[in-house]
Write a protein that holds these residues in place. Sequence first.
Motif, short mmCIF file in Angstrom:
data_model
loop_
_atom_site.label_atom_id
_atom_site.label_comp_id
_atom_site.label_asym_id
_atom_site.label_seq_id
_atom_site.Cartn_x
_atom_site.Cartn_y
_atom_site.Cartn_z
N LYS A 187 0.83 -1.21 0.00
CA LYS A 187 0.00 0.00 0.00
C LYS A 187 0.87 1.26 0.00
O LYS A 187 0.46 2.29 -0.53
N LYS A 188 2.02 1.18 0.62
CA LYS A 188 2.96 2.31 0.57
C LYS A 188 3.80 2.21 -0.69
O LYS A 188 4.15 1.12 -1.14
N SER A 189 4.11 3.37 -1.26
CA SER A 189 4.91 3.40 -2.49
C SER A 189 6.33 2.95 -2.20
O SER A 189 7.03 3.54 -1.35
N LEU A 190 6.79 1.93 -2.90
CA LEU A 190 8.15 1.45 -2.71
C LEU A 190 9.15 2.49 -3.21
O LEU A 190 10.25 2.62 -2.64
N VAL A 191 8.78 3.26 -4.22
CA VAL A 191 9.66 4.33 -4.72
C VAL A 191 9.90 5.35 -3.61
O VAL A 191 11.04 5.75 -3.34
N ASP A 192 8.82 5.77 -2.95
CA ASP A 192 8.95 6.75 -1.87
C ASP A 192 9.76 6.19 -0.70
O ASP A 192 10.56 6.91 -0.08
N LEU A 193 9.54 4.92 -0.39
CA LEU A 193 10.28 4.30 0.71
C LEU A 193 11.77 4.21 0.39
O LEU A 193 12.61 4.43 1.27
N MET A 194 12.10 3.92 -0.86
CA MET A 194 13.51 3.87 -1.24
C MET A 194 14.13 5.26 -1.18
O MET A 194 15.29 5.42 -0.79
N LYS A 195 13.36 6.28 -1.56
CA LYS A 195 13.87 7.65 -1.45
C LYS A 195 14.12 8.01 -0.01
O LYS A 195 15.10 8.70 0.32
N GLU A 196 13.24 7.56 0.90
CA GLU A 196 13.46 7.80 2.32
C GLU A 196 14.75 7.12 2.79
O GLU A 196 15.52 7.69 3.58
N ALA A 197 14.97 5.91 2.31
CA ALA A 197 16.18 5.18 2.68
C ALA A 197 17.43 5.91 2.19
O ALA A 197 18.45 5.97 2.90
N ILE A 198 17.35 6.47 0.99
CA ILE A 198 18.48 7.21 0.43
C ILE A 198 18.81 8.42 1.31
O ILE A 198 19.97 8.68 1.63
N ASP A 199 17.76 9.14 1.71
CA ASP A 199 17.97 10.33 2.55
C ASP A 199 18.48 9.95 3.93
O ASP A 199 19.44 10.56 4.44
N GLU A 200 17.86 8.97 4.58
CA GLU A 200 18.21 8.61 5.95
C GLU A 200 19.60 7.98 6.02
O GLU A 200 20.28 8.10 7.05
N SER A 201 20.01 7.31 4.98
CA SER A 201 21.32 6.65 4.99
C SER A 201 22.44 7.58 4.55
O SER A 201 23.62 7.20 4.58
N GLY A 202 22.09 8.78 4.11
CA GLY A 202 23.10 9.73 3.67
C GLY A 202 23.79 9.31 2.39
O GLY A 202 24.97 9.63 2.17
N THR A 203 23.06 8.61 1.53
CA THR A 203 23.63 8.16 0.26
C THR A 203 23.89 9.35 -0.64
O THR A 203 22.98 10.11 -0.97
N ASP A 204 25.14 9.54 -1.04
CA ASP A 204 25.49 10.66 -1.90
C ASP A 204 26.60 10.24 -2.85
O ASP A 204 26.90 9.05 -2.99
N GLY A 205 27.21 11.18 -3.51
CA GLY A 205 28.29 10.87 -4.44
C GLY A 205 27.81 10.03 -5.60
O GLY A 205 26.71 10.24 -6.13
#
Length: 787
Positions: A187-205
Amino acid sequence: MLQFTEILGRVDHQGFAQLLANPIFQTNRVGQENSQQFTVRNGVEQELCGILGGSEGDWTRQTHSVQKQMMFGERGIELPSRQPKSHTAEDTLTDEGVVDVPEAVMDDIDEEELDEDISRVKVETDRAFFNHMLLSRPAAVPMNPAQAMERDNLPFGGGKFVNKNISDRRELIFGDKLHKFLKNQGKKSLVDLMKEAIDESGTDGALGDVWNDVTSVLNRKTSASRDDLTTTANLVEDACKYLQAVFTEHMQTVVERNLEVAERGGIPGTRGLVNAFLKVGTEESFQPEDDSIDGMPTWQVTYHCVRAGDMKSASETLNRLKSFPQCATLVAALNHVAKHGKLDSELKKKLKVEWRHNLAHTKDKYKRALYAALLGGLDSAALADTLENWIWFKLYPLHVDPQLTDVLFKEVQKAVSVDYGEQYFMSNGPSEFQYFFTALWLSGQFERAIYLLHECGQRVDSVHVAVLAHKLGYLRMSKKSTDEMLVVDQNDSTKCHLNLARLIVAYTKSFELVDVPRSLDYWFLLKGITTPTGSDVFEMAVSRSVYLTGQTDEILGKLTPDGRREKGLIDEYLDDPSEVICRVASDTEITGEWDQAVGLYLLASKPTNAAILLSSEISETLRTENKEKIADLVHVAEQFKKVQRGCQASEYATLSLLVDLAVLFDHCRNEEAEIAYGISTHLRLIPTEPDQVTVIVNEFHMVPQKVREVLPDMCLHLMKCLVDHCIRQSTTQANRGANSATTSMFSSSNRYVKQIKAIVLYSATVPYKFPTHVTSRLLQLQASLGI
C-alpha cells in the motif's frame, strides 16, 4: 556452539559426519566390490551422498574452479534405473569367451521405500540449493557465528525487527523500508520508501547519482509488459525528462555561481535562465547564423530551450526566423513538436530533405544540433560533450519520432552496451561504474545495470534497485533459478535476464542465521520462483531456516495449551501460512524428526497428516524392537488424540489401533499373558481359536495397511508370550504334583493353546505374506508345546 562454517554447509545436522565417512565415498577402494553387489538401495544412497558431498565440497573449495552443472544440470538428478542394463562388446570377456556381466542384486525394497528415498534426495537438494546459488559470487562476505534471536528483535509490538549483531547501517535502513512495504502489503509506495532510505542513509556521491537515475525512470508501475512498445515509449520519455531536468539544474548552478556576470535579475522562466547562462560565457565561441534575439544568437537560445525541455520557450524564439526560407521546415518542425509533442511523418520527410540541402553550408553548431535532435543519427559531436548530452542526443529523436519501433531503441542500447561497452565507459577501472550505469539505465538496460552494481561491490544498492524494478514490472527474470546472474539472449545481445534468486540469496547469506526476520523479507520476494526440484524458493527458504536455526516457534508460531496458534514471523507475509508450515513439516518428517513434524502438522491445521506420520512411525518401530522410541511415540500419539481437531476418521482409527498394538507388544514383552490375551481378543485382528480363523481372514480387507505390516510381529510376540506362559505354568503344576490329565497347560481345551493353534493356522491362510523367518519361528514355538 557450532561455528557458522559448520552450520552453513550441513544438510543433515544429526549425521552429516557419518555420511561423509560412509564407504560409498571411497569409490576407488570399493568400486569393484560395489559393481558386483549393486542394489537399488545402494544406488539411491550413492546419489544422495554424491549430492551432499558435492554441495559441501563446492562451497568449501577455494583453489579449483567449480563445475556447477555436475550437480544441477539440465537433466537434474539421476537415480539408478531398476531395469537391466545392456552391455556392449567392450565389456570384459572371461577365459571362456563369455561376457562377464556383474549380476545386479535386486533387494526387497518396495516402491514406498524408494519414494521416501527420492523425497529425501529432493529435500537435501533443496537445502544445498542455497550453497549452489553462491558458487558464482565474486567474493565471500565476512560472516559471524550464528546467535539466537531475542524476542526484542522480532517484529512484534511495533518494535524494530533488525538484529543487534548487524552493523551495516545502510543495509539496515534499506531493509527496514522493504519491511514496511511488505508489512503494508504494497500500500505504501516502494519508490517513496527507497527515497526515504536514500535520505536517511546519507547516500550521496556516485551512489546518490545512481539512485537519481533509478528513481527518475522507475517512478510508476508499468501498464504493459516490459517489451511492449508502450513501455519503451514511457521509458524514453522519462529518461529525456530526467536529462532535461539535469541540464536545467546545471544551468541554474552556473548562474548562481556567477550572479554578477549573469545579470539575470528577476526574470522568471526558461528564457531568462538561458539568457543568464549564456552571458556567463562558459561555452566556446562559434559562428552564429541567421539572426539574434536579445543580443543572443537565435539558434543558440533555441537549442538551450529545447535541451531544457521547454518547447514553448523554444517556439517563441523561432518567430523571428519564419522569414528565412532555408530553415523554414526546421522552424515548422520545432513548432509542431512544441504543440503536439511528436513530429509529423510528412514533416519529418521534408526535414530530411532540407537537411541534405543545408548540410554542406550550415556552420552554426546549434542549428546542426537541432537537426540532429529531431532526426537522429546525425553528427552532433560538437555538443555531445558530456555523457548526459550524448545520451540525450540518442534518446530525444526516439521521443519525438512519430513511428517509434523496437529496432530504433535497440540500436541505442547496442551502442551503449556493445559498441562502446565497459571498456569505454570504465576505462579507468570499476571506480567509474557510475558512468556506465547511467548509460545502461537510461537506455533501458536495467538488468545489465543491476549486474554492474553487483560486480562492482555495491551489493546493497544492486539488490534494492533490482527489487524496485521487479515490483514495478520492469525487470526481466531468468527462467531458471539456477541460471547465471545475468543471462544474455543468444539471438539479441541487447536483451538480458537477471537471476533475482541468485542475487538475493548471495545478499542474504551473510545474515541469514543472525537476522532471520530480515532474511524472510527478501526471501518472500522470491515466492513463485522454483528450485530445480520444482519447490517454491520461499517455502524452501523458510524450511531451511527452521532447520538451520531451530527457531521454529519464532518463525512459524506455536500452539497454546487450548489449541490456538500464536502467530510467528511467517504471518507478516501470508494471511494463511498453513501451506508453508505444512511444507516445513513434510521436510522435517523426511529427515526423521517425527516428533517435531507432528507438532508442525498440528500447527498447520493438518491433523490427518500428523496421524498418518504417527501411524507410519509406530508401525515401523514395532517391527524394530525400539522400546524407548515406541514409548515416546505412544505418549505423543495419546497427546495428539487429545488436542487434534478434524482428523480424518479412518486415519484416526488406524492410529488408535496401532497405539493399542503398541500396548499389546509391551505386555507381551513383560510376559503378561492374561492382559495380552484380553487385548488381542478385544482387537479381533487375529483369531483366539481355530474356529474363528475363517471369519477373521474374511475381515482382513478392512485392516489398514500400516496395521497389516505389524501383524506378523504381533503374531510372533503374542505366541511367544503365550507359549512361555504355558511352559511356566506347566512346570509349576508339575512341581506341585498335580494331575497332568486334568490340569495340563498343553491341553487342547486351554484357551491359550487354542489361540496358539489359531495363530499358526491364520498365518498360513491370511492373504498377506508373512516373512519366512516369522513363519518358521511360529512353527517352532508350536512344536515346543508338542501340539
